[in-house]
Design a protein around this motif. Structure first.
Motif, short mmCIF file in Angstrom:
data_model
loop_
_atom_site.label_atom_id
_atom_site.label_comp_id
_atom_site.label_asym_id
_atom_site.label_seq_id
_atom_site.Cartn_x
_atom_site.Cartn_y
_atom_site.Cartn_z
N ALA A 96 54.67 31.43 39.89
CA ALA A 96 54.16 31.06 39.27
C ALA A 96 54.60 30.15 38.28
O ALA A 96 55.30 31.85 37.50
CB ALA A 96 52.23 30.83 39.00
N GLU A 97 54.26 28.64 37.72
CA GLU A 97 55.30 28.49 36.54
C GLU A 97 53.70 28.12 34.90
O GLU A 97 54.72 29.07 33.71
CB GLU A 97 55.35 26.62 36.64
CG GLU A 97 56.36 26.50 37.78
CD GLU A 97 57.75 26.72 36.67
OE1 GLU A 97 58.01 27.07 35.67
OE2 GLU A 97 58.00 27.65 37.64
N ALA A 98 52.94 28.36 34.47
CA ALA A 98 51.68 28.93 34.22
C ALA A 98 51.03 29.96 35.01
O ALA A 98 50.14 30.05 35.20
CB ALA A 98 50.84 27.10 34.39
N LYS A 99 51.18 30.91 33.22
CA LYS A 99 50.03 31.67 33.33
C LYS A 99 48.42 31.49 33.63
O LYS A 99 48.08 32.64 34.04
CB LYS A 99 50.22 32.39 32.37
CG LYS A 99 51.35 33.30 32.16
CD LYS A 99 51.80 33.68 30.62
CE LYS A 99 53.20 34.59 30.77
NZ LYS A 99 53.14 35.14 29.11
N GLY A 100 47.95 30.54 33.31
CA GLY A 100 47.00 29.76 33.04
C GLY A 100 46.30 29.68 35.46
O GLY A 100 46.00 30.44 35.65
N GLU A 101 47.95 29.28 35.49
CA GLU A 101 47.48 29.02 36.96
C GLU A 101 47.86 30.60 37.96
O GLU A 101 46.54 31.18 38.82
CB GLU A 101 48.29 28.45 38.08
CG GLU A 101 48.37 26.94 37.82
CD GLU A 101 49.12 25.87 37.47
OE1 GLU A 101 48.86 25.06 38.29
OE2 GLU A 101 50.15 26.45 37.90
N LEU A 102 48.33 31.70 37.51
CA LEU A 102 48.15 32.90 37.84
C LEU A 102 47.14 33.54 37.76
O LEU A 102 46.57 34.51 39.18
CB LEU A 102 49.66 33.65 37.13
CG LEU A 102 50.00 35.08 37.60
CD1 LEU A 102 50.54 34.86 39.19
CD2 LEU A 102 50.81 35.47 36.39
N ASN A 103 46.93 33.71 36.41
CA ASN A 103 44.94 34.08 36.31
C ASN A 103 44.46 33.79 37.46
O ASN A 103 43.03 34.17 37.14
CB ASN A 103 44.68 34.09 34.71
CG ASN A 103 45.98 34.72 34.03
OD1 ASN A 103 46.27 35.67 34.25
ND2 ASN A 103 45.87 34.38 32.16
N TYR A 104 43.80 32.85 37.36
CA TYR A 104 43.30 31.52 37.92
C TYR A 104 43.18 32.50 39.56
O TYR A 104 42.51 32.55 40.04
CB TYR A 104 43.25 30.12 38.14
CG TYR A 104 42.04 29.56 38.87
CD1 TYR A 104 41.12 29.62 38.74
CD2 TYR A 104 42.66 28.38 39.80
CE1 TYR A 104 40.03 28.75 39.20
CE2 TYR A 104 41.62 27.68 40.62
CZ TYR A 104 40.18 28.50 40.65
OH TYR A 104 39.23 27.34 41.21
N ALA A 105 44.55 32.38 40.14
CA ALA A 105 44.81 33.67 41.91
C ALA A 105 44.10 34.57 41.16
O ALA A 105 43.59 34.81 42.80
CB ALA A 105 45.88 32.80 41.77
N LEU A 106 44.51 35.17 40.51
CA LEU A 106 43.91 37.11 40.74
C LEU A 106 42.50 37.16 40.52
O LEU A 106 42.06 37.67 41.06
CB LEU A 106 45.06 37.53 39.03
CG LEU A 106 46.27 37.25 39.30
CD1 LEU A 106 46.73 38.10 37.81
CD2 LEU A 106 46.39 38.34 40.42
N GLU A 107 41.99 35.80 39.54
CA GLU A 107 40.75 35.86 39.69
C GLU A 107 39.58 35.69 41.09
O GLU A 107 38.64 36.20 41.41
CB GLU A 107 39.59 34.46 38.49
CG GLU A 107 40.08 34.98 36.84
CD GLU A 107 39.44 33.70 36.30
OE1 GLU A 107 38.98 32.93 36.72
OE2 GLU A 107 39.82 34.28 35.09
N PHE A 108 40.57 34.59 41.97
CA PHE A 108 39.82 34.14 43.09
C PHE A 108 40.70 35.56 43.62
O PHE A 108 39.69 36.03 45.38
CB PHE A 108 40.74 33.29 43.75
CG PHE A 108 40.72 32.89 44.98
CD1 PHE A 108 39.57 32.25 45.41
CD2 PHE A 108 41.89 33.14 46.11
CE1 PHE A 108 39.20 31.90 47.08
CE2 PHE A 108 41.46 32.66 47.31
CZ PHE A 108 40.20 31.75 47.32
N LEU A 109 41.26 35.97 44.10
CA LEU A 109 41.74 37.32 44.71
C LEU A 109 40.74 38.35 44.40
O LEU A 109 40.49 39.46 45.58
CB LEU A 109 42.96 37.99 44.30
CG LEU A 109 43.74 38.86 45.17
CD1 LEU A 109 43.95 39.19 46.07
CD2 LEU A 109 45.02 39.80 43.95
N GLN A 110 40.15 38.76 43.01
CA GLN A 110 39.17 40.14 42.58
C GLN A 110 38.15 39.65 44.10
O GLN A 110 37.13 40.44 43.98
CB GLN A 110 38.72 39.63 41.72
CG GLN A 110 39.93 40.80 40.77
CD GLN A 110 40.36 40.65 39.15
OE1 GLN A 110 38.64 40.21 38.88
NE2 GLN A 110 41.23 41.22 38.47
#
Length: 504
Positions: A477-491
């Protein structure tokens, strides 16, 4: 004075509405008052030489004066006007052809003449998004009969330009999708063109996937070429890999795909019409269609694949092109990379015969290229795979790919993302299930395909034995916010990659 005679001044306000033409007005604008415009009204905006249909949105601050009308980027490109130019605005006439769409929703079949009217009005911008969505819903699932699919395909072909290569055989391929990382087209074009056959590949941008062929290719080379530029590339190198929308091949389909992407809605008949119309418009004579089958692919089982095969072949035959449809394994992602730059990295690894290149991607590309080499009479039946492999292993395919990129405007190595995150196995076991749709959505959440470097990189395949803490895939990811959003979805989806427990 009539309201439509009172001009407004144009403003380009730089709002990206993708391909939807939108106009912005002050609610206290004299034209709004006199015409009775409201939010989502459809209006005709006319200069002396050109007019477009757009959807109204109101501005409540001082961005515009009440003597101005602002245009989104899509509307500005369509109108081709100058900043400050005067325009006249009036209510757009409703599209009479929409009655045919409502009849289809009520259970009646499309007539060929009515389909041509629908596609004509779509191209003119007479259908707002809600009506485009209604058309797609009416065509969803298996609601289109073979004659309707044929009529829609004809109408789509006639909606835009058509290329004539003036040669007897022009090859092409297409995958119906649903399997991430299945980026075979650049490899197939390189192999087939290196063998001396003609294969101009015009593609759409991603619809529901994290990357399409065009999204991947524009990481490495320009894809927005004019028709004359495409001709020059193909005459020089036997092939190209470009965006079909840049030369108005089937513009009705491009408009529908934008809404279809937002709906995440598939239709068997509309898919056939979309695929074949673009192939016919691009001048193809022989087309190979890859149909991946899997529980989380677009085509779920063999019976659905067989029905789609028959529809593709029959529609192609009725329109004068030879269609060959093959099935393939759609149970898991094909390459390692999922997302434009990561898939470009896989393509280059295969072309460069890198020992760490994704084997499944290389094999699938060789199967498709081999079949096309047989269709093109470069190899006897059953010998195409071996010839394709020889072309790849000799370096001829890489050389041809680079030559095509240079002819299209130059080659650039794929960029990399700023942020990565490894997702690891929670326990020991064997990989027994990978959800293609989940993997694709996860790549979307980190920014693909809009952010070219975003996506994920698979590090396991079905049947692999893993231990606790071993990487399953890496998010980019380019943005940490998008990365965190994906990790929430993964959980929220812990079973997207299923590990059957073992004790090692």
């Amino acid at each position: 004075m009539e309201a439509e005679k009172q001009p407004l001044r144009l403003r380009r306000i730089g709002i990206d509405t993708h391909q939807e033409p939108v106009a912005y007005l002050r609610q206290d604008c004299h034209v709004c008052k006199s015409e009775g415009f409201s939010v989502h009204s459809r209006i005709k905006i006319a200069t002396e030489n050109r007019s477009i249909i757009a959807t109204i949105q109101f501005i409540t601050n001082q961005l515009l004066t009440n003597q101005e009308i602002g245009l989104s980027e899509a509307a500005w490109q369509l109108l081709k006007a100058d900043e400050g130019e005067q325009v006249h605005c009036s209510h757009a006439k409703p599209a009479e052809s929409f009655a045919c769409v409502k009849s289809k929703l009520a259970g009646k079949s499309f007539e060929e003449s009515s389909v041509f009217e629908v596609m004509h009005d779509i191209c003119l911008g007479h259908y707002p998004d809600i009506q485009l969505a209604t058309y797609l819903a009416a065509c969803s699932g298996t609601h289109l009969s073979p004659p309707e699919v044929l009529a829609i395909t004809k109408a789509m072909v006639n909606s835009g330009q058509r290329i004539d290569w003036n040669i007897p055989q022009v090859l092409d391929k297409h995958c119906v999708g649903g399997v991430p990382g299945n980026r075979t087209s650049p490899l197939v074009v390189a192999i087939v063109a290196a063998a001396g056959l003609t294969m101009p590949k015009t593609s759409s941008r991603a619809i529901t996937s994290p990357a399409g062929t065009v999204d991947t290719m524009e990481v490495m080379t320009p894809v927005n070429l004019s028709l004359e530029q495409i001709r020059q590339v193909v005459e020089q190198e036997n092939g190209c890999l470009v965006w079909g929308g840049s030369v108005s091949l089937c513009p009705a389909d491009d408009i529908l795909l934008r809404v279809q992407r937002a709906l995440n809605l598939d239709s068997e008949g509309q898919m056939v019409a979309s695929v074949l119309a673009k192939k016919i418009a691009a001048g193809s004579s022989h087309v190979l269609i890859d149909i991946p089958i899997g529980p989380t692919a677009k085509i779920k089982n063999q019976s659905a694949a067989f029905r789609l095969q028959r529809l593709l072949v029959a529609t192609g035959e009725a329109l004068g092109i030879e269609v060959t449809a093959m099935t393939s394994d759609g149970n898991q992602p094909i390459g390692f990379g999922i997302g434009p730059a990561l898939e470009a990295k896989d393509v280059l690894a295969v072309l460069r015969c890198d020992p760490d290149a994704p084997i499944e991607l290389a094999q699938r590309a060789l199967i498709i290229a081999g079949k096309l080499l047989e269709i093109g009479s470069k190899a006897d039946e059953g010998e195409g795979y071996r010839l394709a492999q020889k072309i790849l292993n000799s370096g001829a395919a890489e050389k041809k790919f680079m030559a095509i990129c240079e002819a299209q405007g130059g080659f650039t190595e794929p960029p990399v993302a700023n942020n990565v995150y490894e997702v690891t196995a929670s326990h020991n076991g064997i990989i027994t299930y990978i959800d293609n749709r989940f993997i694709a959505r996860l790549a979307h959440f980190v920014g693909a395909p809009v952010v070219k470097t975003a996506g994920l990189e698979m590090q396991v395949k079905l049947g692999d034995q893993v231990v606790s803490g071993q990487p399953l895939f890496t998010l980019h990811a380019e943005a940490k916010g998008e990365l965190n959003y994906a990790l929430e979805f993964l959980q929220q989806h812990p079973d997207a990659i299923r590990i059957e427990e073992t004790w090692l």
